[in-house]
Design a protein around this motif. Structure first.
Motif, PDB file in Angstrom:
ATOM      1  N   TRP A 194     -16.794 -25.431 -60.943  1.00 41.58           N
ATOM      2  CA  TRP A 194     -15.567 -25.767 -60.709  1.00 41.58           C
ATOM      3  C   TRP A 194     -14.938 -25.612 -59.356  1.00 41.58           C
ATOM      4  O   TRP A 194     -15.250 -24.174 -59.332  1.00 41.58           O
ATOM      5  CB  TRP A 194     -14.543 -25.581 -61.892  1.00 41.58           C
ATOM      6  N   PRO A 195     -14.055 -26.395 -58.969  1.00 44.50           N
ATOM      7  CA  PRO A 195     -13.534 -25.864 -57.605  1.00 44.50           C
ATOM      8  C   PRO A 195     -12.268 -24.982 -57.587  1.00 44.50           C
ATOM      9  O   PRO A 195     -11.603 -25.033 -58.831  1.00 44.50           O
ATOM     10  CB  PRO A 195     -12.875 -27.340 -56.995  1.00 44.50           C
ATOM     11  N   GLU A 196     -12.152 -23.863 -56.784  1.00 42.29           N
ATOM     12  CA  GLU A 196     -11.206 -22.853 -56.926  1.00 42.29           C
ATOM     13  C   GLU A 196      -9.858 -23.736 -56.839  1.00 42.29           C
ATOM     14  O   GLU A 196      -8.856 -23.010 -57.484  1.00 42.29           O
ATOM     15  CB  GLU A 196     -11.232 -21.814 -56.088  1.00 42.29           C
ATOM     16  N   LYS A 197      -9.574 -24.682 -55.981  1.00 46.41           N
ATOM     17  CA  LYS A 197      -8.400 -25.281 -55.926  1.00 46.41           C
ATOM     18  C   LYS A 197      -8.428 -26.487 -56.798  1.00 46.41           C
ATOM     19  O   LYS A 197      -8.548 -27.870 -56.538  1.00 46.41           O
ATOM     20  CB  LYS A 197      -8.296 -25.902 -54.325  1.00 46.41           C
ATOM     21  N   SER A 198      -8.211 -26.143 -58.150  1.00 48.41           N
ATOM     22  CA  SER A 198      -8.093 -27.089 -59.195  1.00 48.41           C
ATOM     23  C   SER A 198      -7.427 -26.643 -60.407  1.00 48.41           C
ATOM     24  O   SER A 198      -6.811 -25.451 -60.376  1.00 48.41           O
ATOM     25  CB  SER A 198      -9.538 -27.494 -59.841  1.00 48.41           C
ATOM     26  N   GLY A 199      -6.864 -27.445 -61.199  1.00 49.82           N
ATOM     27  CA  GLY A 199      -6.277 -27.047 -62.609  1.00 49.82           C
ATOM     28  C   GLY A 199      -7.051 -26.146 -63.261  1.00 49.82           C
ATOM     29  O   GLY A 199      -6.254 -25.384 -64.003  1.00 49.82           O
ATOM     30  N   LEU A 200      -8.358 -25.657 -63.136  1.00 53.66           N
ATOM     31  CA  LEU A 200      -9.312 -24.825 -63.889  1.00 53.66           C
ATOM     32  C   LEU A 200      -8.563 -23.362 -63.236  1.00 53.66           C
ATOM     33  O   LEU A 200      -8.914 -22.649 -64.144  1.00 53.66           O
ATOM     34  CB  LEU A 200     -10.641 -25.047 -63.855  1.00 53.66           C
ATOM     35  N   ALA A 201      -8.322 -23.398 -62.251  1.00 55.90           N
ATOM     36  CA  ALA A 201      -8.004 -22.124 -61.377  1.00 55.90           C
ATOM     37  C   ALA A 201      -6.756 -21.412 -62.596  1.00 55.90           C
ATOM     38  O   ALA A 201      -6.840 -20.149 -62.621  1.00 55.90           O
ATOM     39  CB  ALA A 201      -7.267 -22.330 -60.095  1.00 55.90           C
ATOM     40  N   LYS A 202      -5.703 -22.199 -62.946  1.00 55.98           N
ATOM     41  CA  LYS A 202      -4.626 -21.604 -63.899  1.00 55.98           C
ATOM     42  C   LYS A 202      -5.204 -21.398 -65.252  1.00 55.98           C
ATOM     43  O   LYS A 202      -4.776 -20.469 -65.737  1.00 55.98           O
ATOM     44  CB  LYS A 202      -3.477 -22.620 -63.891  1.00 55.98           C
ATOM     45  N   LYS A 203      -6.045 -22.285 -65.807  1.00 54.74           N
ATOM     46  CA  LYS A 203      -6.601 -22.313 -67.026  1.00 54.74           C
ATOM     47  C   LYS A 203      -7.999 -22.505 -66.965  1.00 54.74           C
ATOM     48  O   LYS A 203      -8.492 -23.574 -67.157  1.00 54.74           O
ATOM     49  CB  LYS A 203      -5.898 -23.179 -67.940  1.00 54.74           C
ATOM     50  N   GLN A 204      -8.662 -21.348 -67.124  1.00 57.74           N
ATOM     51  CA  GLN A 204     -10.256 -21.396 -66.783  1.00 57.74           C
ATOM     52  C   GLN A 204     -10.906 -21.890 -67.978  1.00 57.74           C
ATOM     53  O   GLN A 204     -10.241 -22.006 -69.091  1.00 57.74           O
ATOM     54  CB  GLN A 204     -10.667 -19.874 -66.550  1.00 57.74           C
ATOM     55  N   GLY A 236     -14.024 -25.891 -49.898  1.00 59.03           N
ATOM     56  CA  GLY A 236     -13.867 -24.448 -50.141  1.00 59.03           C
ATOM     57  C   GLY A 236     -14.596 -23.823 -51.219  1.00 59.03           C
ATOM     58  O   GLY A 236     -15.792 -24.333 -51.415  1.00 59.03           O
ATOM     59  N   SER A 237     -14.025 -22.689 -51.866  1.00 59.41           N
ATOM     60  CA  SER A 237     -14.770 -22.032 -52.729  1.00 59.41           C
ATOM     61  C   SER A 237     -14.753 -22.772 -54.325  1.00 59.41           C
ATOM     62  O   SER A 237     -13.795 -23.341 -54.505  1.00 59.41           O
ATOM     63  CB  SER A 237     -13.901 -20.668 -53.248  1.00 59.41           C
ATOM     64  N   TRP A 238     -15.988 -22.475 -54.740  1.00 59.92           N
ATOM     65  CA  TRP A 238     -16.378 -23.133 -56.063  1.00 59.92           C
ATOM     66  C   TRP A 238     -16.804 -22.108 -56.948  1.00 59.92           C
ATOM     67  O   TRP A 238     -17.527 -20.995 -56.293  1.00 59.92           O
ATOM     68  CB  TRP A 238     -17.157 -24.096 -56.138  1.00 59.92           C
ATOM     69  N   HIS A 239     -16.475 -22.067 -58.392  1.00 63.53           N
ATOM     70  CA  HIS A 239     -16.924 -21.050 -58.963  1.00 63.53           C
ATOM     71  C   HIS A 239     -18.086 -21.800 -60.234  1.00 63.53           C
ATOM     72  O   HIS A 239     -18.000 -22.957 -60.297  1.00 63.53           O
ATOM     73  CB  HIS A 239     -16.015 -20.549 -59.930  1.00 63.53           C
ATOM     74  N   VAL A 240     -18.869 -20.803 -60.625  1.00 64.62           N
ATOM     75  CA  VAL A 240     -19.804 -21.591 -61.730  1.00 64.62           C
ATOM     76  C   VAL A 240     -19.295 -20.732 -62.878  1.00 64.62           C
ATOM     77  O   VAL A 240     -19.411 -19.715 -63.091  1.00 64.62           O
ATOM     78  CB  VAL A 240     -21.116 -21.275 -61.311  1.00 64.62           C
ATOM     79  N   ALA A 241     -19.064 -21.494 -64.133  1.00 62.34           N
ATOM     80  CA  ALA A 241     -18.930 -21.030 -65.392  1.00 62.34           C
ATOM     81  C   ALA A 241     -20.136 -21.067 -66.149  1.00 62.34           C
ATOM     82  O   ALA A 241     -21.068 -22.110 -65.995  1.00 62.34           O
ATOM     83  CB  ALA A 241     -17.534 -21.696 -66.213  1.00 62.34           C
ATOM     84  N   THR A 242     -20.439 -20.101 -66.961  1.00 61.72           N
ATOM     85  CA  THR A 242     -21.509 -20.261 -67.941  1.00 61.72           C
ATOM     86  C   THR A 242     -21.368 -19.891 -69.560  1.00 61.72           C
ATOM     87  O   THR A 242     -20.469 -19.198 -69.616  1.00 61.72           O
ATOM     88  CB  THR A 242     -22.653 -19.167 -67.690  1.00 61.72           C
ATOM     89  N   LEU A 243     -21.870 -20.694 -70.241  1.00 59.51           N
ATOM     90  CA  LEU A 243     -21.739 -20.003 -71.668  1.00 59.51           C
ATOM     91  C   LEU A 243     -23.247 -20.049 -72.309  1.00 59.51           C
ATOM     92  O   LEU A 243     -23.991 -20.655 -72.265  1.00 59.51           O
ATOM     93  CB  LEU A 243     -21.101 -21.012 -72.541  1.00 59.51           C
ATOM     94  N   ALA A 244     -23.566 -18.718 -72.426  1.00 60.96           N
ATOM     95  CA  ALA A 244     -24.950 -18.317 -72.927  1.00 60.96           C
ATOM     96  C   ALA A 244     -24.879 -18.055 -74.479  1.00 60.96           C
ATOM     97  O   ALA A 244     -24.050 -17.323 -74.763  1.00 60.96           O
ATOM     98  CB  ALA A 244     -25.367 -16.974 -72.242  1.00 60.96           C
ATOM     99  N   THR A 245     -25.507 -18.526 -75.190  1.00 58.41           N
ATOM    100  CA  THR A 245     -25.904 -18.530 -76.762  1.00 58.41           C
ATOM    101  C   THR A 245     -27.158 -17.971 -77.318  1.00 58.41           C
ATOM    102  O   THR A 245     -28.134 -18.475 -76.713  1.00 58.41           O
ATOM    103  CB  THR A 245     -25.414 -19.952 -77.181  1.00 58.41           C
ATOM    104  N   ALA A 246     -27.102 -16.904 -77.828  1.00 56.49           N
ATOM    105  CA  ALA A 246     -28.332 -16.294 -78.282  1.00 56.49           C
ATOM    106  C   ALA A 246     -28.918 -17.040 -79.378  1.00 56.49           C
ATOM    107  O   ALA A 246     -28.008 -17.511 -80.154  1.00 56.49           O
ATOM    108  CB  ALA A 246     -28.011 -14.596 -78.461  1.00 56.49           C
ATOM    109  N   ALA A 247     -29.933 -16.762 -80.010  1.00 51.67           N
ATOM    110  CA  ALA A 247     -30.670 -17.299 -81.134  1.00 51.67           C
ATOM    111  C   ALA A 247     -29.490 -16.676 -82.478  1.00 51.67           C
ATOM    112  O   ALA A 247     -29.579 -17.689 -83.278  1.00 51.67           O
ATOM    113  CB  ALA A 247     -31.987 -16.909 -81.422  1.00 51.67           C
TER     114      ALA A 247
END
Length: 150
Positions: free
Chosen positions: A72-82, A123-134
């Motif tokens: 997700w781009p840093e300059k987006s709506g996700l920057a305020k509400k990740q 510009g800057s982008w971030h990578v969000a991850t959700l890891a789920t264990a067994a």
């Protein structure tokens, strides 16, 4: 109290204590952990498509069930509400392969067309991850790694 009854009580207490210790140890399993995360963005060039690749190692004592990935781009709506864990459950999955007893190596790759690249914010982008264990424990990281779209 007879000797037989006393031994039964002691044996029962030992069994219950052991079961309690197991339950506490199991409940205290740490959340999945990401290490060695990298992201690479390659812009399209002429007729050649570009790509975005994210790779990481995920470790969980109970094993790894899945890894969801969202750039997700840093300059987006996700920057305020990740991104939240609930939102990340709908993200795309990385492909994971065994890399050790409790570790998997996960790679997420997507093709980037010229039209895609033209619409991407620079510009800057971030990578969000959700890891789920067994065992169902999860770890959300809304900024696992950063990269730049130029």
């Amino acid at each position: 109290m007879s000797r037989r009854t006393a031994l039964s009580v002691v044996a029962g207490a030992v069994v219950l204590a052991g079961a309690g210790a197991f339950a506490l140890a199991h409940a205290a399993d740490p959340a999945p952990r990401l290490t060695h995360s990298t992201a690479r963005y390659s812009a399209p060039d002429g007729a050649r498509d570009g790509s975005f690749t994210f790779s990481t190692q995920v470790e969980a004592s109970s094993g790894v069930k899945s890894l969801k990935v969202l750039a997700w781009p840093e300059k987006s709506g996700l920057a305020k509400k990740q991104p939240t864990a609930a939102e990340m459950r709908r993200a795309e999955s990385a492909r994971c392969t065994p890399a050790g007893e409790d570790t998997v190596r996960c790679v997420y790759t997507v093709k980037v067309t010229g039209a895609d690249a033209a619409s991407f914010p620079r510009g800057s982008w971030h990578v969000a991850t959700l890891a789920t264990a067994a065992d169902g424990t999860t770890a959300l990281d809304t900024e696992a790694v950063d990269f730049t779209v130029g």
